[in-house]
Design a protein around this motif. Sequence first.
Motif, PDB file in Angstrom:
ATOM      1  N   ASN A  96       0.670  -1.193  -0.056  1.00 23.50           N
ATOM      2  CA  ASN A  96       0.050  -0.028   0.095  1.00 23.50           C
ATOM      3  C   ASN A  96       0.860   1.049  -0.045  1.00 23.50           C
ATOM      4  N   GLN A  98       0.213   5.571   0.179  1.00 26.13           N
ATOM      5  CA  GLN A  98      -0.723   6.690   0.287  1.00 26.13           C
ATOM      6  C   GLN A  98       0.187   7.935  -0.045  1.00 26.13           C
ATOM      7  N   ASP A 107      -4.280   6.477  -2.723  1.00 27.93           N
ATOM      8  CA  ASP A 107      -4.106   5.319  -1.801  1.00 27.93           C
ATOM      9  C   ASP A 107      -4.351   4.422  -2.792  1.00 27.93           C
ATOM     10  N   SER A 108      -3.029   3.703  -3.091  1.00 26.74           N
ATOM     11  CA  SER A 108      -2.794   2.613  -4.018  1.00 26.74           C
ATOM     12  C   SER A 108      -2.618   1.108  -3.422  1.00 26.74           C
ATOM     13  N   TRP A 109      -3.221   0.037  -3.920  1.00 23.24           N
ATOM     14  CA  TRP A 109      -2.827  -1.064  -3.380  1.00 23.24           C
ATOM     15  C   TRP A 109      -2.417  -1.968  -4.664  1.00 23.24           C
TER      16      TRP A 109
END
Length: 119
Positions: A96, A98, A107-109
């Motif tokens: 993750n 942010q 906010d990347s996963w």
Amino acid sequence: QVQLVESGGGLVQAGGSLRLSCAASGRIFSINVMGWYRQAPGKQRELVATITSSGATNYADSAKGRFTISGDNAKKTVSLQMNSLKPEDTAVYYCNIQGRQWGRPLDSWGQGTQVTVSS
């Protein structure tokens, strides 16, 4: 779009070690926090470790003393060194990041990488 790709998962015996890596592609103006989360079958996703842009770290109680998180904001990478692995560490691990992208919060996963620890 920012894409995160995890690598380094696999099958390991209890007491062994693995290093997970995550690399982000795409434009990120700034990074605030990078972290690792995990989710075991039938369980809620939980925080494993985070690291801020200034280098401050936070660990789940279950990870303290065994796991070490590191990151490189410029390279947009974050890693998790896992030692003394236990069967209960078995889960899908997610990266993750942010921060800020194109003037908006980011906010990347990642898609996750499987870690399996045999007893």
